[in-house]
Design a protein around this motif. Sequence first.
Motif, PDB file in Angstrom:
ATOM      1  N   UNK A 117       0.852  -1.201   0.000  1.00 39.21           N
ATOM      2  CA  UNK A 117       0.000   0.000   0.000  1.00 39.21           C
ATOM      3  C   UNK A 117       0.887   1.251   0.000  1.00 39.21           C
ATOM      4  N   UNK A 118       1.908   1.235   0.856  1.00 41.42           N
ATOM      5  CA  UNK A 118       2.826   2.387   0.947  1.00 41.42           C
ATOM      6  C   UNK A 118       3.496   2.640  -0.410  1.00 41.42           C
ATOM      7  N   UNK A 119       3.970   1.573  -1.062  1.00 39.47           N
ATOM      8  CA  UNK A 119       4.685   1.786  -2.338  1.00 39.47           C
ATOM      9  C   UNK A 119       3.741   2.326  -3.409  1.00 39.47           C
ATOM     10  N   UNK A 132       6.799   4.106   8.038  1.00 38.55           N
ATOM     11  CA  UNK A 132       6.581   5.231   7.107  1.00 38.55           C
ATOM     12  C   UNK A 132       7.788   6.187   7.145  1.00 38.55           C
ATOM     13  N   UNK A 133       8.241   6.492   8.344  1.00 40.59           N
ATOM     14  CA  UNK A 133       9.417   7.371   8.518  1.00 40.59           C
ATOM     15  C   UNK A 133      10.622   6.834   7.760  1.00 40.59           C
ATOM     16  N   UNK A 134      10.905   5.544   7.962  1.00 35.38           N
ATOM     17  CA  UNK A 134      12.069   4.930   7.312  1.00 35.38           C
ATOM     18  C   UNK A 134      11.911   4.987   5.798  1.00 35.38           C
ATOM     19  N   UNK A 187      13.417   9.252   0.050  1.00 40.67           N
ATOM     20  CA  UNK A 187      13.199  10.681  -0.178  1.00 40.67           C
ATOM     21  C   UNK A 187      11.851  10.953  -0.864  1.00 40.67           C
ATOM     22  N   UNK A 188      10.820  10.303  -0.355  1.00 44.55           N
ATOM     23  CA  UNK A 188       9.459  10.471  -0.886  1.00 44.55           C
ATOM     24  C   UNK A 188       8.518  10.675   0.297  1.00 44.55           C
ATOM     25  N   UNK A 189       7.602  11.607   0.160  1.00 50.54           N
ATOM     26  CA  UNK A 189       6.633  11.840   1.227  1.00 50.54           C
ATOM     27  C   UNK A 189       5.469  10.845   1.078  1.00 50.54           C
ATOM     28  N   UNK A 190       5.045  10.249   2.175  1.00 50.24           N
ATOM     29  CA  UNK A 190       3.873   9.351   2.149  1.00 50.24           C
ATOM     30  C   UNK A 190       2.738  10.034   2.908  1.00 50.24           C
ATOM     31  N   UNK A 191       1.791  10.660   2.202  1.00 46.62           N
ATOM     32  CA  UNK A 191       0.657  11.242   2.919  1.00 46.62           C
ATOM     33  C   UNK A 191      -0.172  10.143   3.596  1.00 46.62           C
ATOM     34  N   UNK A 230      16.933  -1.296   4.239  1.00 47.88           N
ATOM     35  CA  UNK A 230      17.107  -2.111   3.014  1.00 47.88           C
ATOM     36  C   UNK A 230      15.756  -2.626   2.511  1.00 47.88           C
ATOM     37  N   UNK A 231      14.878  -2.970   3.446  1.00 43.20           N
ATOM     38  CA  UNK A 231      13.545  -3.452   3.040  1.00 43.20           C
ATOM     39  C   UNK A 231      12.798  -2.332   2.313  1.00 43.20           C
ATOM     40  N   UNK A 232      12.873  -1.107   2.876  1.00 38.77           N
ATOM     41  CA  UNK A 232      12.144   0.025   2.283  1.00 38.77           C
ATOM     42  C   UNK A 232      12.729   0.389   0.916  1.00 38.77           C
ATOM     43  N   UNK A 233      14.050   0.375   0.808  1.00 34.38           N
ATOM     44  CA  UNK A 233      14.692   0.748  -0.466  1.00 34.38           C
ATOM     45  C   UNK A 233      14.342  -0.265  -1.554  1.00 34.38           C
TER      46      UNK A 233
END
Length: 331
Positions: A202-204, A271-273, A279-283, A318-321
């Motif tokens: 969902x975040x991506x 979300x912070x990580x 370098x992307x904002x997640x509203x 690493x998971x987020x990237x």
Amino acid sequence: MSVLVTGGTGYIGSHTCVDFIEKGKEVIILDNLSNSKEEVVGFIEQITGIRPKFYNIDLLDREGVKRVFDENDIDTVIHFAGLKAVGESVAKPIEYYHNNITGTLNLIFEMRDHDCFKLVFSSSATVYGKPETVPIKEDFPLSTTNPYGTTKLYIERILTDLCVADDRFSVVLLRYFNPIGAHDSALIGDNPNGIPNNLMPYVTRVAKGTLPHLNVFGNDYDTCDGTGVRDFIHVLDLAAGHYAALKALEKSGVSIYNLGTGNGYSVLQLIDAFERVNNIKIPYQITDRRPGDIAECYADASKAERELGWKAVHTLDEMCASAWKFESSIK
Ligand code: NAD
Ligand code: UFG
């Protein structure tokens, strides 16, 4: 001898196929493509240089499953194939019980008929229900809150009974926590159909602009910041956990392992990580709690480290990237 991977074109299965092939195993995939695409076989080939044999077969088709065993010399099965959407399982319990349980019964009948006795099964932390304390150990009480979870618990019991009755069988039950992330190549990853149920996909999609904002399901839990805490584990670590589990198949009977990192992160911390690393904002908006959710769920993963020599090594960053690299590469 070959390893049969049911559900091998799916999210966790495809990463496990890559890991096994890279470690020299001959892999055969069986999948009915109900939640994955055949192109994944080509991606596995692109990554490893080896194209695994692929059967587009449903586990409910017992004759089809028999054919796979007739045509190959299979000594180990890694069993991922199953339906996994919690909400859908509440709406379609019969389909979930039939697919997951009958599918598993067909598989183990054919294994027995073909003298194949080693099985690794994809179970889930969902079998711990609402745990009274964390971190969760393998001997905690078991219960479920939805039909999906109940299929996992029933299959665990069926496989345990099988091992009691027939000491030629050895079964490893792997209870996964929350797999996220993707292969570095960005060729394979988590790409669910429709609107994702799980947090990271969902975040991506919010990051990509396909969805407008994330709904954070509740900020009044008894946790560090009020949002749910989970044990997010890199899918590459999870895949490696299956290879490590082969060691436990050397003895007969059932072995059970949690596969998690042992660390909990909250939804807001994730979300912070994600925002910082990519370098992307997640509203996001805080909404009501999601029915059935628990406050905190993270593993005591020390048994797998002690007995299998396995430990998760990848970080949340690493998971987020890798999750974003994969999503942004999807056309
Ligand atoms: P996935 O949906 O990506 O993969 C499952 C694969 O099984 C799909 O490719 C699907 O087409 C196939 N399949 C389903 N029913 C089948 C059938 N009857 N015959 C043949 N193929 C069939 O899911 P995933 O995230 O890779 O999960 C793999 C396993 O791990 C599942 O059993 C799931 O319940 C379990 N698990 C997943 C998570 C998670 O968060 N992803 C957590 C705990 C446990
Ligand atoms: N969440 C949100 N917004 C979303 C999606 C999720 O705030 O859009 C929150 C949830 O409330 C929860 C956390 O993010 O606090 C994680 O939710 P997921 O749906 O990603 O994962 P769950 O922990 O609920 O469940 C997952 C799988 C189950 C599996 C379990 C194992 O969906 O099948 O992990 O721990 F059993």
